[in-house]
Structures are given as C-alpha cells and as structure tokens.
Design an enzyme around this catalytic site. Structure first.
Site, PDB file in Angstrom:
ATOM      1  N   ALA A 174     -79.902 -28.862 -62.217  1.00  0.00           N
ATOM      2  CA  ALA A 174     -79.357 -30.204 -62.438  1.00  0.00           C
ATOM      3  C   ALA A 174     -80.232 -31.257 -61.779  1.00  0.00           C
ATOM      4  O   ALA A 174     -80.381 -32.364 -62.302  1.00  0.00           O
ATOM      5  CB  ALA A 174     -77.930 -30.284 -61.901  1.00  0.00           C
ATOM      6  N   THR A 175     -80.819 -30.925 -60.640  1.00  0.00           N
ATOM      7  CA  THR A 175     -81.682 -31.894 -59.943  1.00  0.00           C
ATOM      8  C   THR A 175     -82.815 -32.344 -60.869  1.00  0.00           C
ATOM      9  O   THR A 175     -83.123 -33.534 -60.963  1.00  0.00           O
ATOM     10  CB  THR A 175     -82.242 -31.262 -58.649  1.00  0.00           C
ATOM     11  OG1 THR A 175     -81.138 -30.846 -57.841  1.00  0.00           O
ATOM     12  CG2 THR A 175     -83.108 -32.226 -57.876  1.00  0.00           C
ATOM     13  N   ASN A 233     -68.830 -33.841 -55.740  1.00  0.00           N
ATOM     14  CA  ASN A 233     -68.947 -32.512 -55.154  1.00  0.00           C
ATOM     15  C   ASN A 233     -68.323 -32.394 -53.768  1.00  0.00           C
ATOM     16  O   ASN A 233     -67.970 -31.321 -53.334  1.00  0.00           O
ATOM     17  CB  ASN A 233     -70.422 -32.102 -55.072  1.00  0.00           C
ATOM     18  CG  ASN A 233     -71.275 -33.170 -54.432  1.00  0.00           C
ATOM     19  OD1 ASN A 233     -71.367 -34.284 -54.948  1.00  0.00           O
ATOM     20  ND2 ASN A 233     -71.888 -32.854 -53.312  1.00  0.00           N
ATOM     21  N   CYS A 251     -76.179 -29.219 -50.201  1.00  0.00           N
ATOM     22  CA  CYS A 251     -77.503 -29.853 -50.228  1.00  0.00           C
ATOM     23  C   CYS A 251     -77.676 -30.789 -49.052  1.00  0.00           C
ATOM     24  O   CYS A 251     -78.758 -30.914 -48.508  1.00  0.00           O
ATOM     25  CB  CYS A 251     -77.705 -30.606 -51.526  1.00  0.00           C
ATOM     26  SG  CYS A 251     -77.579 -29.497 -52.911  1.00  0.00           S
ATOM     27  N   SER A 302     -75.555 -27.718 -64.450  1.00  0.00           N
ATOM     28  CA  SER A 302     -76.253 -26.565 -63.884  1.00  0.00           C
ATOM     29  C   SER A 302     -75.414 -25.305 -64.070  1.00  0.00           C
ATOM     30  O   SER A 302     -74.179 -25.374 -63.994  1.00  0.00           O
ATOM     31  CB  SER A 302     -76.414 -26.853 -62.383  1.00  0.00           C
ATOM     32  OG  SER A 302     -77.333 -26.000 -61.818  1.00  0.00           O
ATOM     33  N   HIS A 331     -75.206 -22.560 -62.189  1.00  0.00           N
ATOM     34  CA  HIS A 331     -74.684 -21.773 -61.054  1.00  0.00           C
ATOM     35  C   HIS A 331     -73.332 -22.250 -60.526  1.00  0.00           C
ATOM     36  O   HIS A 331     -72.743 -21.603 -59.672  1.00  0.00           O
ATOM     37  CB  HIS A 331     -75.732 -21.681 -59.928  1.00  0.00           C
ATOM     38  CG  HIS A 331     -75.985 -22.939 -59.168  1.00  0.00           C
ATOM     39  ND1 HIS A 331     -75.478 -23.141 -57.905  1.00  0.00           N
ATOM     40  CD2 HIS A 331     -76.706 -24.045 -59.454  1.00  0.00           C
ATOM     41  CE1 HIS A 331     -75.883 -24.330 -57.457  1.00  0.00           C
ATOM     42  NE2 HIS A 331     -76.637 -24.893 -58.389  1.00  0.00           N
ATOM     43  N   GLN A 351     -70.479 -30.724 -61.433  1.00  0.00           N
ATOM     44  CA  GLN A 351     -69.238 -30.086 -60.951  1.00  0.00           C
ATOM     45  C   GLN A 351     -68.155 -30.024 -62.025  1.00  0.00           C
ATOM     46  O   GLN A 351     -67.091 -29.460 -61.780  1.00  0.00           O
ATOM     47  CB  GLN A 351     -68.686 -30.852 -59.735  1.00  0.00           C
ATOM     48  CG  GLN A 351     -69.536 -30.748 -58.482  1.00  0.00           C
ATOM     49  CD  GLN A 351     -69.523 -29.348 -57.867  1.00  0.00           C
ATOM     50  OE1 GLN A 351     -68.693 -28.499 -58.199  1.00  0.00           O
ATOM     51  NE2 GLN A 351     -70.472 -29.100 -56.973  1.00  0.00           N
ATOM     52  N   THR A 378     -92.738 -22.469 -70.279  1.00  0.00           N
ATOM     53  CA  THR A 378     -92.079 -21.386 -71.025  1.00  0.00           C
ATOM     54  C   THR A 378     -90.626 -21.250 -70.565  1.00  0.00           C
ATOM     55  O   THR A 378     -90.349 -21.206 -69.368  1.00  0.00           O
ATOM     56  CB  THR A 378     -92.846 -20.060 -70.808  1.00  0.00           C
ATOM     57  OG1 THR A 378     -94.182 -20.290 -71.237  1.00  0.00           O
ATOM     58  CG2 THR A 378     -92.234 -18.923 -71.607  1.00  0.00           C
TER      59      THR A 378
HETATM   60  N1  PLP Z   1     -75.099 -32.877 -58.630  1.00  0.00           N
HETATM   61  C1  PLP Z   1     -73.970 -32.391 -58.093  1.00  0.00           C
HETATM   62  C2  PLP Z   1     -72.706 -33.165 -58.220  1.00  0.00           C
HETATM   63  C3  PLP Z   1     -73.983 -31.149 -57.435  1.00  0.00           C
HETATM   64  O1  PLP Z   1     -72.863 -30.678 -56.913  1.00  0.00           O
HETATM   65  C4  PLP Z   1     -75.204 -30.431 -57.361  1.00  0.00           C
HETATM   66  C5  PLP Z   1     -75.276 -29.159 -56.628  1.00  0.00           C
HETATM   67  O2  PLP Z   1     -74.869 -29.032 -55.512  1.00  0.00           O
HETATM   68  C6  PLP Z   1     -76.346 -30.988 -57.953  1.00  0.00           C
HETATM   69  C7  PLP Z   1     -76.256 -32.212 -58.584  1.00  0.00           C
HETATM   70  C8  PLP Z   1     -77.668 -30.264 -57.937  1.00  0.00           C
HETATM   71  O3  PLP Z   1     -77.581 -29.109 -58.716  1.00  0.00           O
HETATM   72  P1  PLP Z   1     -78.778 -28.049 -58.771  1.00  0.00           P
HETATM   73  O4  PLP Z   1     -78.632 -27.207 -57.552  1.00  0.00           O
HETATM   74  O5  PLP Z   1     -78.571 -27.269 -60.014  1.00  0.00           O
HETATM   75  O6  PLP Z   1     -80.041 -28.791 -58.792  1.00  0.00           O
END
Ligand code: PLP
Length: 391
Positions: free
Chosen positions: A71-72, A157, A334, A207, A209, A187, A245
């Site tokens: 997601a980042t 989050n 994070c 994302s 995960h 989320q 890829t």
């Molecule tokens: N945005 C939100 C709201 C999140 O909770 C997270 C992950 O903690 C991210 C972005 C970043 O996700 P990723 O770890 O897939 O880069």
C-alpha cells in the site's frame, strides 16, 4: 504457551488456503506473464483471474486495478501522479489529520522534490470532529477551484474511525471538479462495502496482508480514463503503470484473500465487533478508568479499538503481555519505526503525549475467539495493578 494475537490491524495471519495457492502458483504456472509462450500465458491467466476477483470486490473493471508491492507504494504512486497531473492548477492538498505515515512520508518526499523545481506543496489539514472523523463543512470551506488533491484514509489504523469518503467524494466533485481524490483503504478493503462505480474516488490503495493475504503485495485502483504517471518505469508491465515482473504467486494469493474476506464480510463484522465490545466491557469492569480514544465501540470500524489505560506505560504493558503470549500494539506498527511521530491519529484527537503513552490498540479478526479476550482480561487484571505501582 497459547498465543493470543490481537494485532490484526498491523497484519493478519495468511489463510492456509492462500498459502497453498501461493505455493501451487510458484511451482506450477511459474512463467513470466509477459512471455509470449504458453508458460507466460498460464501466469498471465492466474493474474487476470486475481485482478477480476479484486475488481469485483471494488465494483470496478479489472483494467483499473494495478498490482504494486504494498500500500505504501500505491499511496506514493497515486499522490505523485495526482500532483503531476494537476501541477498547472496548483499544488494545494487537503487531508485529514492523523493519516498513516505512508501518506505523510510520501507528501514530505514530494514536497522536497517540488522545492527543487521552485514549487511548494500547500498542505492544509482538515478539522476533525471529536471522534477523529473529518468535518465535512470544513472540507467544503477549504476546497478551492484549484485544489489539486484530496487524500484521506478510509478506516484509521490507530483508532478505527471511519472517514465519510462517499460524502467527501461528492463534495470534492461538486466544489472542485478538477481535484483528484485518493483514498487509503488499507484497513477497509474488502471488509467494508465500497462501490467504486458510484463513488467519486480517483485513486485507491490497499494491501493484501491486512486481509489474511501475503505481505509485499498491494493494489492501486485508478479511475478509468485517468492518465497516470507511473512511479516505476521499465518493462512496461501493468499496462505501463508499474514496471517490474509481477509477483504472480502473491497476486493470486491476494485475489483469493479478497474473495474470502468479501464472502465473509458480514460474519467478520459481527464477530469482530462483538469481541471488541466484550473486550472493552471486561476491561472496564475491572478498571473503570480505562477509556476509549476515538469513536465509540459501536461506531468505529468493527476490528479496531484504541484504549487509554491511565498510569500504565503502553510499551511496558505490551511487552509484559507478550511474555504471556498476548500480542497487542501501542500506536501503529509503522510508527514504531518513527518514535518521534508516535501517534498521528491520537495527536489529531488532541491527546497529550502522556495520554498517548498510555494508549494501546487492540485489533481483531475472524481467527480471534472469546478465549483471547478473556486471556487479555486475566493478564491485564494481574499486570495493571503491578505496573501502576511502578509509575
Ligand atoms: N495505510 C494504512 C492505513 C495502514 O494501516 C498501512 C499498514 O500498516 C499502510 C497504509 C501501509 O501498508 P503496507 O504495509 O502494505 O505498505
């Protein structure tokens, strides 16, 4: 020792069937999806099927879904693309307070690049209501004809507050038709119904995960017809929007995880909300001074609650619980890499540093049971009085 994992907003355990599919994909259709031969076509077919599953969850067409590494990356790509697209208009950006570090970090980096060209990103924060949700009237008053970008998290989050993204999208489209709207749905993706065919959203990031898929694979939705400057250029994969890829096996796993989450959406919501309510009830029964930061347990996202436990340092509590096999979080996972930016969402609520240091996040999934909640209550009941003696 039995484990009680209550940190599902940080990440979730991959579903066994997702892991099996990843393994089968790694060993079976292992070709490069860009190859013209049959092995390549097999891999392309796997990817297309995952893309269709994800598009179905979002009510959009598969060609609007771009796979990224996380997601980042999606967020960075979207924010950069939006600012480049609207650069002649202005670099005026609106956003709620308390966004994830992926958004603030991207804007910080983009600001420094803009300054190399003698430009400045004009960032303006939106006021929030007491629960942390955006004030729509403030958004309305701050939107300008030349606003370039509005970006907002969907489900926060840290606190679980749900931002009114549908209403935000409608306001943006009516007051600032040229502004682009990005939503960080990391989320919420597949957990909450979102019909992109009826919502004014230009970019959306998520994302795998967070929904029992693998780490290291993300998606970026890009509204049809919107030309987008890619972050990575090279081999032209993903229709030129994200070179490199593709991680076919993880993409397959992402598709399956999204499909399963959508199928179980209402069960997931009822299950997580009832565990969350039970956890707060049991904890407040033992410690009436424990309070909820942000939205009420009935109103925030089903799977997240943020609690303040007065006179207990959250980090000490977190490690003491860990010794008992219980995993929770203080701030976002994070943010623990940036202790100086400890808790953007709690600062947005106006909490003092001391209050933030006494706050923990519990986050649930379908894998949790009442046993986890009771284990947490029992552990807290023995730990809190002891930790308070040392405060
Ligand atoms: N945005 C939100 C709201 C999140 O909770 C997270 C992950 O903690 C991210 C972005 C970043 O996700 P990723 O770890 O897939 O880069």
């Amino acid at each position: 020792m039995q484990e009680h994992y209550l940190d599902n907003a940080a990440t979730t355990r991959p579903l066994p069937e997702v892991v099996s599919l990843i393994q089968e994909t790694l060993l079976g259709p292992y070709g490069n999806p860009s190859s013209l031969h049959r092995k390549g076509q097999e891999a392309e077919h796997v990817m297309q099927s995952a893309r269709e599953k994800i598009a179905k969850v979002l009510h959009t067409e598969p060609s609007s879904v771009v796979f990224t590494s996380c997601a980042t990356e999606s967020i960075y790509t979207a924010l950069q693309a939006a600012l480049l697209k609207n650069r002649r208009l202005s670099l005026h950006v609106l956003l709620p307070r308390g966004e994830h570090a992926a958004t603030s970090g991207a804007l910080q980096a983009l600001s420094s690049y803009a300054s190399l060209f003698g430009r400045e990103i004009e960032m303006e924060y939106l006021q929030n209501l007491p629960d942390g949700s955006v004030s729509l009237s403030d958004l309305e008053s701050k939107l300008r004809e030349d606003t370039a970008l509005v970006t907002s998290i969907h489900v926060n989050n840290e606190t679980g507050v749900i931002q009114p993204i549908e209403k935000m999208g409608a306001l943006i489209r009516s007051k600032s038709p040229k502004a682009l709207f990005h939503v960080d749905a990391t989320q919420s993706f597949s957990k909450y119904e979102l019909d992109l065919s009826r919502t004014e959203i230009d970019f959306l990031s998520a994302s795998a995960h967070k929904i029992h898929g693998p780490k290291g694979i993300g998606l970026l939705f890009q509204r049809r017809g919107l030309s987008m400057t890619p972050l990575l250029r090279g081999g032209g994969q993903e229709r030129g929007l994200r070179s490199g890829t593709e991680n076919v096996a993880y993409i397959a796993g992402f598709g399956l995880a999204a499909q399963r989450m959508e199928e179980q959406r209402s069960v997931w919501e009822d299950h997580c909300r009832s565990l969350k309510q039970e956890a707060v009830r049991l904890l407040q029964e033992s410690f009436p001074d424990i309070s909820v930061n942000g939205p009420s347990v009935a109103e925030g996202a089903a799977h997240i609650v943020n609690l303040r436990i007065p006179k207990v340092r959250s980090e000490v509590l977190l490690h003491a619980l860990e010794d008992k096999g219980i995993f929770i979080s203080s701030g976002s996972a994070c943010a623990s890499n940036h202790p100086e930016e400890k808790s953007p969402a709690l600062s947005a609520l106006g909490l003092s540093t001391a209050a933030m240091e006494e706050s923990v996040r519990l986050s649930f999934s379908l894998e949790n049971t009442t046993e986890d909640v009771k284990a947490l209550r029992d552990a807290m009941t023995s730990l809190i009085p002891m930790l308070r003696r040392f405060t």
